[in-house]
Design a protein around this motif. Structure first.
Motif, PDB file in Angstrom:
ATOM      1  N   UNK A   1     -42.278  44.479 -64.800  1.00 31.96           N
ATOM      2  CA  UNK A   1     -43.055  43.559 -63.963  1.00 31.96           C
ATOM      3  C   UNK A   1     -43.534  42.313 -64.684  1.00 31.96           C
ATOM      4  N   UNK A   2     -42.942  41.991 -65.837  1.00 38.00           N
ATOM      5  CA  UNK A   2     -43.372  40.807 -66.568  1.00 38.00           C
ATOM      6  C   UNK A   2     -42.145  39.976 -66.962  1.00 38.00           C
ATOM      7  N   UNK A   3     -42.245  39.175 -67.993  1.00 39.50           N
ATOM      8  CA  UNK A   3     -41.124  38.317 -68.401  1.00 39.50           C
ATOM      9  C   UNK A   3     -41.353  37.913 -69.847  1.00 39.50           C
ATOM     10  N   UNK A   4     -40.300  37.323 -70.459  1.00 36.56           N
ATOM     11  CA  UNK A   4     -40.443  36.769 -71.805  1.00 36.56           C
ATOM     12  C   UNK A   4     -40.118  35.287 -71.774  1.00 36.56           C
ATOM     13  N   UNK A   5     -40.954  34.473 -72.408  1.00 37.26           N
ATOM     14  CA  UNK A   5     -40.748  33.025 -72.467  1.00 37.26           C
ATOM     15  C   UNK A   5     -41.033  32.585 -73.906  1.00 37.26           C
ATOM     16  N   UNK A   6     -40.058  31.904 -74.534  1.00 40.48           N
ATOM     17  CA  UNK A   6     -40.212  31.632 -75.973  1.00 40.48           C
ATOM     18  C   UNK A   6     -41.299  30.608 -76.286  1.00 40.48           C
ATOM     19  N   UNK A   7     -41.582  29.682 -75.362  1.00 37.99           N
ATOM     20  CA  UNK A   7     -42.669  28.735 -75.644  1.00 37.99           C
ATOM     21  C   UNK A   7     -44.032  29.428 -75.593  1.00 37.99           C
ATOM     22  N   UNK A   8     -44.207  30.287 -74.593  1.00 37.36           N
ATOM     23  CA  UNK A   8     -45.471  31.032 -74.509  1.00 37.36           C
ATOM     24  C   UNK A   8     -45.620  31.950 -75.719  1.00 37.36           C
ATOM     25  N   UNK A   9     -44.477  32.514 -76.136  1.00 35.82           N
ATOM     26  CA  UNK A   9     -44.538  33.396 -77.299  1.00 35.82           C
ATOM     27  C   UNK A   9     -44.904  32.614 -78.559  1.00 35.82           C
ATOM     28  N   UNK A  10     -44.350  31.407 -78.693  1.00 35.24           N
ATOM     29  CA  UNK A  10     -44.665  30.571 -79.858  1.00 35.24           C
ATOM     30  C   UNK A  10     -46.168  30.280 -79.904  1.00 35.24           C
ATOM     31  N   UNK A  11     -46.747  30.033 -78.736  1.00 31.17           N
ATOM     32  CA  UNK A  11     -48.186  29.766 -78.692  1.00 31.17           C
ATOM     33  C   UNK A  11     -48.975  30.995 -79.158  1.00 31.17           C
ATOM     34  N   UNK A  12     -48.529  32.184 -78.727  1.00 28.96           N
ATOM     35  CA  UNK A  12     -49.208  33.417 -79.169  1.00 28.96           C
ATOM     36  C   UNK A  12     -49.090  33.596 -80.689  1.00 28.96           C
ATOM     37  N   UNK A  13     -47.944  33.227 -81.228  1.00 25.55           N
ATOM     38  CA  UNK A  13     -47.753  33.335 -82.681  1.00 25.55           C
ATOM     39  C   UNK A  13     -48.775  32.477 -83.417  1.00 25.55           C
TER      40      UNK A  13
ATOM     41  N   UNK B   1     -44.219  19.312 -84.674  1.00 27.18           N
ATOM     42  CA  UNK B   1     -43.682  19.859 -83.418  1.00 27.18           C
ATOM     43  C   UNK B   1     -42.227  20.302 -83.569  1.00 27.18           C
ATOM     44  N   UNK B   2     -41.450  19.518 -84.309  1.00 26.07           N
ATOM     45  CA  UNK B   2     -40.045  19.894 -84.501  1.00 26.07           C
ATOM     46  C   UNK B   2     -39.951  21.191 -85.302  1.00 26.07           C
ATOM     47  N   UNK B   3     -40.769  21.303 -86.346  1.00 27.01           N
ATOM     48  CA  UNK B   3     -40.674  22.488 -87.207  1.00 27.01           C
ATOM     49  C   UNK B   3     -41.149  23.754 -86.490  1.00 27.01           C
ATOM     50  N   UNK B   4     -42.023  23.593 -85.522  1.00 31.58           N
ATOM     51  CA  UNK B   4     -42.566  24.777 -84.831  1.00 31.58           C
ATOM     52  C   UNK B   4     -41.783  25.094 -83.543  1.00 31.58           C
ATOM     53  N   UNK B   5     -40.864  24.219 -83.122  1.00 32.24           N
ATOM     54  CA  UNK B   5     -40.360  24.311 -81.746  1.00 32.24           C
ATOM     55  C   UNK B   5     -39.588  25.593 -81.447  1.00 32.24           C
ATOM     56  N   UNK B   6     -39.017  26.240 -82.466  1.00 32.46           N
ATOM     57  CA  UNK B   6     -38.212  27.440 -82.192  1.00 32.46           C
ATOM     58  C   UNK B   6     -38.827  28.727 -82.739  1.00 32.46           C
ATOM     59  N   UNK B   7     -40.065  28.700 -83.216  1.00 33.58           N
ATOM     60  CA  UNK B   7     -40.614  29.917 -83.839  1.00 33.58           C
ATOM     61  C   UNK B   7     -40.800  31.064 -82.840  1.00 33.58           C
ATOM     62  N   UNK B   8     -40.811  30.748 -81.556  1.00 32.55           N
ATOM     63  CA  UNK B   8     -41.006  31.807 -80.563  1.00 32.55           C
ATOM     64  C   UNK B   8     -39.726  32.525 -80.154  1.00 32.55           C
ATOM     65  N   UNK B   9     -38.612  32.179 -80.788  1.00 33.89           N
ATOM     66  CA  UNK B   9     -37.354  32.810 -80.370  1.00 33.89           C
ATOM     67  C   UNK B   9     -37.182  34.193 -80.971  1.00 33.89           C
ATOM     68  N   UNK B  10     -36.721  35.127 -80.146  1.00 38.00           N
ATOM     69  CA  UNK B  10     -36.465  36.478 -80.641  1.00 38.00           C
ATOM     70  C   UNK B  10     -35.172  36.517 -81.465  1.00 38.00           C
ATOM     71  N   UNK B  11     -34.819  37.672 -82.039  1.00 42.38           N
ATOM     72  CA  UNK B  11     -33.537  37.766 -82.745  1.00 42.38           C
ATOM     73  C   UNK B  11     -32.371  37.567 -81.778  1.00 42.38           C
ATOM     74  N   UNK B  12     -31.197  37.299 -82.297  1.00 44.70           N
ATOM     75  CA  UNK B  12     -29.930  37.235 -81.540  1.00 44.70           C
ATOM     76  C   UNK B  12     -29.826  36.045 -80.594  1.00 44.70           C
ATOM     77  N   UNK B  13     -30.479  34.945 -80.911  1.00 50.60           N
ATOM     78  CA  UNK B  13     -30.267  33.727 -80.130  1.00 50.60           C
ATOM     79  C   UNK B  13     -30.544  33.898 -78.650  1.00 50.60           C
ATOM     80  N   UNK B  14     -29.770  33.171 -77.846  1.00 51.35           N
ATOM     81  CA  UNK B  14     -30.012  33.150 -76.409  1.00 51.35           C
ATOM     82  C   UNK B  14     -29.817  34.534 -75.789  1.00 51.35           C
ATOM     83  N   UNK B  15     -28.836  35.273 -76.303  1.00 48.37           N
ATOM     84  CA  UNK B  15     -28.563  36.614 -75.758  1.00 48.37           C
ATOM     85  C   UNK B  15     -29.771  37.526 -75.964  1.00 48.37           C
ATOM     86  N   UNK B  16     -30.439  37.350 -77.114  1.00 46.72           N
ATOM     87  CA  UNK B  16     -31.617  38.166 -77.402  1.00 46.72           C
ATOM     88  C   UNK B  16     -32.754  37.844 -76.451  1.00 46.72           C
TER      89      UNK B  16
END
Ligand code: MG
Length: 381
Positions: A117-129, A90-105
């Protein structure tokens, strides 16, 4: 030696696709290894945590941050008799959904999606990955991770509303996640709060005086270090204080989780899940120190004008490329053009951008939008 409230690998709810068991690695160990061997994990090396390489090449990036979180989380797990293999995965996978450029990205990508009309969420993105984008196996798409790892990806840091996310129903959103997952969120905080003080100080954006004044608990440990080692250089005393701060937070978390578990008379994983609140918390005194540290970092580091060039780049590079691929999807790689037949183009463009490293998105920006506009990618020493 697992505690009665730990997750047991032999009771895992299993994988989406059946796989025979491995002769010498259990399912959580295999999941950890699948994460390590994934593309998304390798890309963490070239994704910004807080500082781009403009500042230094020995500051944390998302990969080294991830390894620090794994180290802290495993230490805590071992003390509490939690499942260390699950915690490590879980620790190793926890940030894989983050886009480039850290929080600003992340903010820029979310803003671009909201315009559609949508949104981006890094946890949901990690699940898709891990469910779809990683293609390593002939028999299925994704990494075919166990339920507990997928559940932890979604639930470690955030409670999703079951009415808003019906597609996540299988993860039992009305229940708390296991302690192994709850732990990741605070191990993450301990890792970045201490690391960002360190890198911020080394980058000369934070002074010793400002840290001691803004983070009183650090000031107390610094005074101790000065008393013990009066003649060593300032940075070594700074390191001593930082080490003690990290240890202090980890120690408090271990003892407070034990206290919470006892207080709620938790004797099984089912009781962890059914408990109305999360059991992984700091004591009230250390919780106050945690929030003071975080407030200090926001005011003096994350929002400091010194990091504006990176933030401006993130905003410009992501929004311009997003708009460009929306207007000219023929410039997307053919696999993404293919996907756009089944999903909204904005989601496909978002997925494409979210997967990129800082380096790769800068290359794309130079290719399509010209070099002259980029500020932070240049070495300034
Ligand atoms: Mg993190």
């Amino acid at each position: 030696m697992l505690a009665e409230y730990a997750v047991r690998v032999e009771q895992s709810r299993g994988r989406r696709f059946f796989e025979p068991s491995h002769p010498y690695r259990n399912d959580f160990q295999r999941d950890r290894d699948r994460v390590i061997h994934s593309r998304a994990f390798r890309r963490l090396e070239a994704k910004t945590q807080v500082f781009t390489r403009r500042y230094s090449d020995h500051f944390r990036n998302r990969l080294t941050h991830t390894i620090e979180v794994a180290q802290i989380a495993r230490t805590i797990a071992l003390q509490l008799g939690l499942n260390e293999d699950l915690v490590e995965a879980l620790a190793l996978v926890h940030d894989v959904g983050h886009p480039p450029f850290g929080h600003a990205g992340e903010k820029a990508l979310d803003a671009a999606m909201r315009a559609h009309g949508s949104f981006f969420d890094h946890n949901l993105h990690a699940l898709r990955i891990v469910e779809d984008f990683e293609m390593r196996y002939a028999a299925f798409r994704g990494l075919n991770l166990t339920f507990e790892v997928r559940e932890g990806i979604i639930k470690h840091s955030h409670d999703y509303d079951a009415r808003q996310f019906p597609e996540l129903a299988e993860y039992m959103l009305e229940q708390r996640p296991p302690l192994e997952a709850q732990l990741i969120d605070l191990a993450d905080e301990i890792a970045y709060n201490t690391a960002d003080l360190d890198d911020g100080y080394e980058a000369h954006l934070l002074t010793l005086e400002s840290v001691c004044a803004g983070v009183p608990v650090f000031g107390r440990f610094y005074d101790e270090a000065e008393h013990t080692y009066p003649s060593v250089m300032e940075k070594l005393k700074f390191n001593e204080a930082l080490k003690r701060l990290l240890d202090h937070m980890v120690g408090d978390l271990i003892s407070n989780i034990q206290k919470q578990v006892q207080g709620a008379a938790i004797g099984s994983l089912e009781e962890v899940r059914a408990c109305p609140h999360r059991l992984v918390t700091f004591s009230p005194a250390v919780e106050l120190e945690r929030s003071e540290t975080k407030k200090f970092l926001y005011a003096n580091l994350y929002f400091s004008a010194a990091l504006d060039p990176e933030k401006n780049d993130a905003e410009r590079v992501i929004s311009e490329l997003f708009d460009l691929w929306m207007a000219h999807p023929e410039n997307l790689p053919s696999s993404y053009q293919e996907k756009a037949r089944q999903e909204p183009l904005s989601r496909v463009v978002c997925d494409y951008i979210a997967g990129m490293t800082d380096n790769y998105i800068y290359e794309q920006y130079e290719k399509y939008c010209g070099k002259d506009n980029v500020v932070a990618n240049t070495e300034t020493g």
